[in-house]
Each structure stands twice: as structure tokens, then as C-alpha cells.
Motif scaffolding. Structure first.
Motif, short mmCIF file in Angstrom:
data_model
loop_
_atom_site.label_atom_id
_atom_site.label_comp_id
_atom_site.label_asym_id
_atom_site.label_seq_id
_atom_site.Cartn_x
_atom_site.Cartn_y
_atom_site.Cartn_z
N THR A 11 35.53 30.26 36.49
CA THR A 11 35.03 30.40 37.85
C THR A 11 34.03 29.29 38.20
O THR A 11 33.67 29.12 39.36
N TYR A 12 33.56 28.55 37.18
CA TYR A 12 32.72 27.37 37.42
C TYR A 12 33.50 26.24 38.11
O TYR A 12 32.92 25.42 38.82
N THR A 13 34.80 26.15 37.84
CA THR A 13 35.56 24.96 38.18
C THR A 13 35.46 24.53 39.64
O THR A 13 35.36 23.33 39.92
N PRO A 14 35.48 25.44 40.61
CA PRO A 14 35.33 24.98 41.99
C PRO A 14 34.04 24.21 42.27
O PRO A 14 34.00 23.37 43.18
N GLU A 274 30.47 40.84 37.05
CA GLU A 274 30.65 41.36 38.40
C GLU A 274 30.78 40.23 39.41
O GLU A 274 31.62 40.27 40.32
N ILE A 275 29.94 39.19 39.27
CA ILE A 275 30.04 38.02 40.14
C ILE A 275 31.41 37.37 40.01
O ILE A 275 32.04 36.98 41.00
N GLU A 276 31.89 37.26 38.77
CA GLU A 276 33.20 36.63 38.55
C GLU A 276 34.32 37.42 39.21
O GLU A 276 35.25 36.83 39.78
N ARG A 277 34.26 38.73 39.13
CA ARG A 277 35.30 39.54 39.77
C ARG A 277 35.34 39.27 41.27
O ARG A 277 36.43 39.14 41.86
N GLU A 278 34.18 39.20 41.89
CA GLU A 278 34.13 38.94 43.33
C GLU A 278 34.58 37.52 43.64
O GLU A 278 35.27 37.27 44.64
N LEU A 279 34.17 36.55 42.80
CA LEU A 279 34.60 35.16 43.02
C LEU A 279 36.12 35.05 42.95
O LEU A 279 36.74 34.39 43.80
N LEU A 280 36.73 35.68 41.98
CA LEU A 280 38.18 35.61 41.85
C LEU A 280 38.88 36.23 43.06
O LEU A 280 39.93 35.76 43.51
N ARG A 281 38.28 37.29 43.60
CA ARG A 281 38.84 37.88 44.82
C ARG A 281 38.76 36.89 45.97
O ARG A 281 39.72 36.73 46.75
#
Length: 426
Positions: A11-14, A274-281
Motif C-alpha cells: 500500500t506504500y507503492t502509490p 485497518e488503514i491498509e484495508r481502507e486504502l485497498l478499498r
């Protein structure tokens, strides 16, 4: 030129993609390959990367690959941003040390050792395959613990340099306090990865100049409260030291207080998950073509700018030698450390390589801790390369955050119990 990111499904990649798009004049990428074994997540990130490039008019081709060898073939530089074991392993690193009364953190102390043991063998295997694909490729490591991983890579003879965002974060914050361009701020930054002090801050006369004036006293006088609050360290301590420590020094200077806080707050891993789950959404939205604001809470601020500056200098597209804070081989720069230790200091970086700049003598209050943690990192690397319970115990006993026989025994048993799937020597 071709760049590859191993761990491209992060999720860092962007954050990186955004920097590559904005700073394309410094780093003219023709092909970018995102490499990750998790195919569905990789495709999600890859699609967003293409939309970000398209929105900003970047002409590069973005490819994704679950095959490492094909992905790194012909790459001029390869970025490593792995997390062996994912957030679940991080959650354990931040939990079982607390049960023994020690800081639970993924890059230092017992948790940091666990991450090193899981990570070093994997990174070295990747690096060997990169070398077979292109011996001239640079490996830029952002994978924690950066100091130990970079030392492993350099010891194995790879063209590798470590990168952390702590220094560029200080540069940007100091520039904001003084209301000047970040390029005018140069740091007297010394230590090891996640164990550093800003002993001076120069306000340059012009970008790239060799002259300027010292402004650290001015920063401590005018903005001491803000700096202390940001670091969660007492202002009287910072003024007494006359330097700005990395926020990771809290784990050493206020160990027991941090342990109490972590026990009350819970692990950072749970928050990040939790942040990652929202980012992926958010990333799954086909209309999204910019990095979302939520990404700033994930960590890694200014990572993309630091990466672009470093890679551009290494590949010769940055317009000559550049002074950047990196993790690289000591080679006598800090004479109280072995030559093969990896230190984090300003270095001249260009297409010929990385040359750490000479440093004035390091004050005993800082040098003592640097030397102790360097000794731990050497033992940690031996444990990662050779395995064995005794080597794990030795590394923990040596660490300044442990240093007691009974505690090292408890932590050794807990580390092994929680990491058996990743330790081939068990």
C-alpha cells in the motif's frame, strides 16, 4: 530506463508512483515493473499506478509481475520494500516483547531482531537473482531493519544502498519552520538507521551551495516546543543535548514509559492493518487517479522524494553529485566502528557510487550508544545468516534495550516460538 519495485503490491507503492510522476524530469523512467507474489493485490496497485501516470502525463509503461526474474530483467535499479510475514508478523513483533517487559517495535529491540531474522535470507536470495539479471543494477533497500539488511547486501558484494525517510522528514519540517525551500536545508545527521541525531542544521546560501549559516540553535529556541512534541521527548532534554534526536531514541531514553504506553494503546500493526484495508478499498475505485490523503497515515512521508533523488543520482540523471543522507558502509568515517558497519550519514552520491562524507568527532553520549547498537547489528546479522539459538541469545543480550541474562533467555524463546515458519534452521 527501467525500474523495478520488489514488494510492488504494498500500500506504500502509490506514494512512490506519485513521486515518480511529479519528478519525472529528474528521473525519466521508461518502464516500471511492480513485482509481488500476491497477484490480486498487485493488479489493484498496478491499475492505480497507470491511472496516476496517465493523469500526470507520464509516458512510462507500468507492468506487473509475480515472477521475480522476469520482473527485474534489465532493470537499472531495483527497490526493495518487503515485509516477510506481513502485518500479522509485525503484530507479533510488537506484542510478545511487551509480554516480557520490553519495547514491542518492528525495527528495534527484540521485535526488530525477529524481523531481521525473517528478512535477511529472503532479501539476499532476491539480490542474487537481481545480480544474475543485471550485475550493474543498483539495489535500493527500504526494507526494515534497513541498517542490518543493507549490511547483509553489501557484505555479499551487492551494489546496494539503504534509504530511510527520517532525514528527509527532518529536512522538510525544519524548512517549514524557517519558511524556506527544503533544498536550502542541509543536515549534520549522524548515527545508524533509526538511531540518529541532528547535530547541526545549515541554511545554505543557495541550493547546492557549499556555504551557509548554522540555524540549529535558532530552531531549538524558536520551535523547540513543536520539535519536542513531534518527537514525544521532553523539551528540557533536547535543549540539554543541543541536538534533535530521531524519534526512535524514545525507545532508549524513555524505555519504561514507552512500554507502558504501548501496553495501553495496543500495537501499531493493528492500526496499520485497518488503514491498509481502507486504502485497498479506495485503490479499487477506477475513478481514483491520485494518492489518497489517507496514505499519509500509513507512514513513509517523503519516501518518494528521497527515492527519486537517490536513484537519479545513482543513475546519473540528477545532474552531478548530490549530497544525501543514506545508509552505507562506514569505511573509517566513524573511526570507533568497524569498516563494514553500515552508518546513516550524508554522502556524495553520483553515477560512480556512494561516498560518505567525513564526520567531526561524535560526542561520547551518542558514540557509546552507536557502538553498542552496531555490535548488536553485527550479532543480529550473524544470527540471520547462520541461525542457532545461541546466536539469537547473544544478539539480544548485547542489545542495549535488553542486556540481562534472564530477559534475553525469555525473549529468545518467545522469538523462536513466534517465528518458526520463517527460520530454516529450526
Amino acid at each position: 530506463m527501467k525500474l523495478a519495485i520488489v514488494g510492488g503490491g504494498s500500500t506504500y507503492t502509490p506514494e512512490l508512483i506519485d513521486g515518480f510522476a511529479r519528478l519525472r524530469d529528474s528521473l525519466p523512467i521508461g518502464e516500471l515493473v511492480l513485482i509481488d507474489p500476491v497477484a490480486d493485490r498487485l493488479e489493484l496497485i498496478g491499475a492505480l499506478a497507470r491511472r496516476i501516470f496517465a493523469k500526470q502525463g507520464h509516458p512510462a509503461t507500468v507492468r506487473t509481475s509475480t515472477a521475480l526474474d522476469a520482473g527485474v530483467a534489465g532493470a537499472d535499479a531495483v527497490l526493495l520494500q518487503l515485509r516477510v510475514g506481513g502485518q500479522a508478523a509485525r503484530g507479533q513483533d510488537e506484542t510478545w516483547p511487551l509480554e516480557c517487559g520490553c519495547v514491542g517495535q518492528e525495527t528495534t529491540g527484540a521485535g526488530g531482531l525477529a524481523k531481521a531474522l525473517r528478512t535477511v535470507p529472503v532479501v539476499l536470495e532476491i539480490a542474487e537473482r537481481v545480480r544474475r539479471a543485471n550485475q550493474a543494477a543498483w539495489i535500493v533497500d527500504f526494507t526494515n531493519p534497513v541498517g542490518i539488511v543493507t549490511r547483509a547486501l553489501q557484505t555479499a558484494g551487492h551494489r546496494a544502498v539503504g534509504l530511510c525517510n527520517v532525514a528527509i522528514g527532518f529536512q522538510r519540517k525544519f524548512a517549514a519552520h524557517l519558511q524556506v525551500a527544503p533544498e536550502l536545508i542541509r543536515l549534520d545527521h549522524v548515527g545508524l538507521n533509526h538511531l540518529t541525531w541532528e547535530r547541526g542544521v545549515t541554511l545554505l546560501d543557495a541550493p547546492g551551495a557549499t556555504t551557509g549559516r548554522e540555524v540549529l540553535p535558532e530552531l531549538l529556541t524558536g520551535f523547540g516546543t513543536e520539535i519536542a512534541d513531534d518527537l514525544h521527548l521532553p523539551l528540557p532534554l533536547i535543549r540539554r543535548l543541543g541536538v534533535v534526536p530521531s524519534y526512535y531514541l524514545r525507545y532508549y531514553y524513555q524505555h519504561d514509559a514507552v512500554v507502558a504506553e504501548l501496553r495501553e494503546q495496543g500495537s501499531r500493526a493493528a492500526q496499520v492493518a485497518e488503514i491498509e484495508r481502507e486504502l485497498l478499498r479506495l485503490y479499487a475505485d477506477p475513478a481514483l487517479d491520485t494518492k489518497p490523503e489517507l496514505l499519509s497515515r500509513r507512514g513513509g512521508a517523503f519516501y518518494s522524494e528521497a527515492a527519486v533523488q537517490l536513484i537519479a543520482a545513482l543513475l546519473g540523471t540528477g545532474g552531478g553529485a548530490d549530497i544525501q543522507v543514506v545508509n552505507t558502509r562506514n569505511d573509517g568515517v566513524l573511526p570507533f566502528l568497524p569498516d563494514d558497519a553500515v552508518i546513516e550519514v550524508p554522502a556524495a552520491v553520483d553515477a560512480t557510487g556512494v561516498r560518505p562524507l567525513p564526520q567531526r568527532p561524535v560526542e561520547p553520549l551518542f558514540a557509546g550508544l552507536i557502538a553498542a547498537v552496531t555490535a548488536y547489528e553485527q550479532l543480529a546479522l550473524e544470527a540471520a545468516l547462520k541461525g542457532g539459538r545461541d546466536r539469537v541469545f547473544d544478539a539480544l543480550l548485547c542489545h542495549p534495550l535488553v542486556g540481562q541474562i534472564e530477559l534475553a533467555e525469555q525473549l529468545t524463546d518467545a522469538l523462536i516460538a513466534h517465528n518458526k515458519p520463517y527460520l530454516s534452521w529450526i
